[in-house]
Design an enzyme around this catalytic site. Sequence first.
Site, PDB file in Angstrom:
ATOM      1  N   HIS A 148      -3.706   4.494 -28.117  1.00 60.13           N
ATOM      2  CA  HIS A 148      -3.433   4.405 -29.553  1.00 60.13           C
ATOM      3  C   HIS A 148      -3.723   5.712 -30.283  1.00 60.13           C
ATOM      4  O   HIS A 148      -3.297   5.897 -31.420  1.00 60.13           O
ATOM      5  CB  HIS A 148      -4.187   3.223 -30.188  1.00 60.13           C
ATOM      6  CG  HIS A 148      -5.634   3.446 -30.451  1.00 60.13           C
ATOM      7  ND1 HIS A 148      -6.627   3.001 -29.617  1.00 60.13           N
ATOM      8  CD2 HIS A 148      -6.281   4.053 -31.476  1.00 60.13           C
ATOM      9  CE1 HIS A 148      -7.809   3.313 -30.103  1.00 60.13           C
ATOM     10  NE2 HIS A 148      -7.631   3.962 -31.237  1.00 60.13           N
ATOM     11  N   ASP A 178      -4.935   0.409 -23.120  1.00 58.17           N
ATOM     12  CA  ASP A 178      -5.147   1.400 -24.170  1.00 58.17           C
ATOM     13  C   ASP A 178      -5.671   2.716 -23.608  1.00 58.17           C
ATOM     14  O   ASP A 178      -6.597   3.312 -24.155  1.00 58.17           O
ATOM     15  CB  ASP A 178      -6.105   0.853 -25.235  1.00 58.17           C
ATOM     16  CG  ASP A 178      -6.050   1.671 -26.531  1.00 58.17           C
ATOM     17  OD1 ASP A 178      -5.017   2.326 -26.768  1.00 58.17           O
ATOM     18  OD2 ASP A 178      -7.044   1.676 -27.280  1.00 58.17           O
ATOM     19  N   SER A 253     -12.421   7.335 -30.858  1.00 60.06           N
ATOM     20  CA  SER A 253     -11.517   6.714 -29.888  1.00 60.06           C
ATOM     21  C   SER A 253     -11.175   7.676 -28.772  1.00 60.06           C
ATOM     22  O   SER A 253     -10.790   8.816 -29.013  1.00 60.06           O
ATOM     23  CB  SER A 253     -10.213   6.296 -30.582  1.00 60.06           C
ATOM     24  OG  SER A 253     -10.380   5.107 -31.282  1.00 60.06           O
TER      25      SER A 253
END
Length: 509
Positions: A148, A178, A253
């Site tokens: 993402h 992911d 992230s």
Amino acid sequence: MPKEKSPSLYRKSLIAVAMTSALAGAVLANGPLSAVMPALADPVSVDGPTQPGFADVVAKVSPAVVSVRVKSDVQTTSDSGPSFFSGPGFDQLPDGHPLKRFFREFGGQDRPEGKRKRDGNRPGRARPVSQGSGFFISDDGYLVTNNHVVSGGDAYSVVLDDGTELDAKLVGTDPRTDLAVLKVDPKGRKFTYVAFGDDNNVRVGDWVVAVGNPFGLGGTVTAGIVSARGRDIGAGPYDDFIQIDAAVNRGNSGGPAFNQQGQVIGINTAIFSPSGGNVGIAFAIPASTAKQVVDQIIKTGSVQRGWIGVQIQPVTKEIAESLGLSEAKGAIVASPQADGPAAKAGIETGDVITAVNGETVEGPRDLARKVAAIAPGEKAEVTVWRKNAAKTIDLSIAAMPKNQEQAGTGQSSQQPGDGETLDDYGLTVVPSEDGKGVVVTDVDPDSDAADKGINSGDIIVTVNNKPVKDVDDINAAIKDAEKAGRNAVLLQLQTNDQSRFVALPIAKG
């Protein structure tokens, strides 16, 4: 006649007598000499356990952690709003759903906050920059981040610990977990890199160090503990997150979570936050999962997963009791897919898959992970529980189809009507038109059946894996279960071509 003292000696004697008298008076008035000049007490000191710092670990691993910058040939919207976690299935969640509302991606800094169509009337094109984190896993420039973070990007670069910015290319992604892999051209240099550790040895309470790029600030270090294992946050079929309480924010992230040996035990991918900021609950992809996926992406550019073609559901205590299982473990087969590996090998509806290649299956997600980890074309030994006995079935693992058909979610058109009633269970049923099972036409809202989620329009296909055509078949199956000492019966229900099992407690007269 006594010898006369000299004046000086006389004066000294008087002084000595005076001092002695004064000291004696002080002692008489105040007690012992120690009371006049008290000794000072020692300060408080506690011999507590020595807590090691993280400076040595951080000094070693920090050069391997990078900031990931992503550019996209689109213009941002003026009203971006919050950026939610973009794991598989989240886009389909309705507005107001608690997962969509609380599980936010580390957006803002992670990815462009919004897109709109290019405006042909405007000269030039905006190139919004998003930022996340990543880390090198080889000295020749392969690095890992989140899918993402790079999703929707057209150009990528990484900023090293020393501030150097280098262009990167996208090797491949895996939206299901992911994960994404980027590659930087080393141009003769060797990068500091880190290795994946064995997350199976990670325990709740172990220290963890998170390094990343929160809010675009660059290399930032936070520390905490592993606060939970095996978290399912509804992001996809392979959820098995490590929960940590280290401060993790937007921009982290794709960043690594290290153990005290400097090994990566997880990749930070999501936070639980009503406000979008750190509240002490973050989720990391386990290193064991990441390593399998990353190795495949580097070798082939994509990920191929094993697949056996079964629709499964959890084994509850009631289901385990109804089937004679000692533990509520495994995954019950609601229906094997036609022409799938499981159906071809002889796996049937109602079988409980309890092990794969000798490894115990804890539940449906554990089964999905175990099968997915087996390369397509390989053989697997599957253990099932059928008719009160364990059975071993050999099958060939197939590759997961890219586009699996999604089952319909329309409501049944069956309307309540006259039928036979199972008074003790609050159900009214009629035989189905094709003679396979009975259709539920009415459910008492105060019954156990209603509590178990049985609805009008559901078709009861089997009871304790025995086909039923009418109420007599259901009553016979219930009596057999009572004779066997069971406290529940297992109903196989079918709704809109979807099959599921429900354990219904036996009514006691």
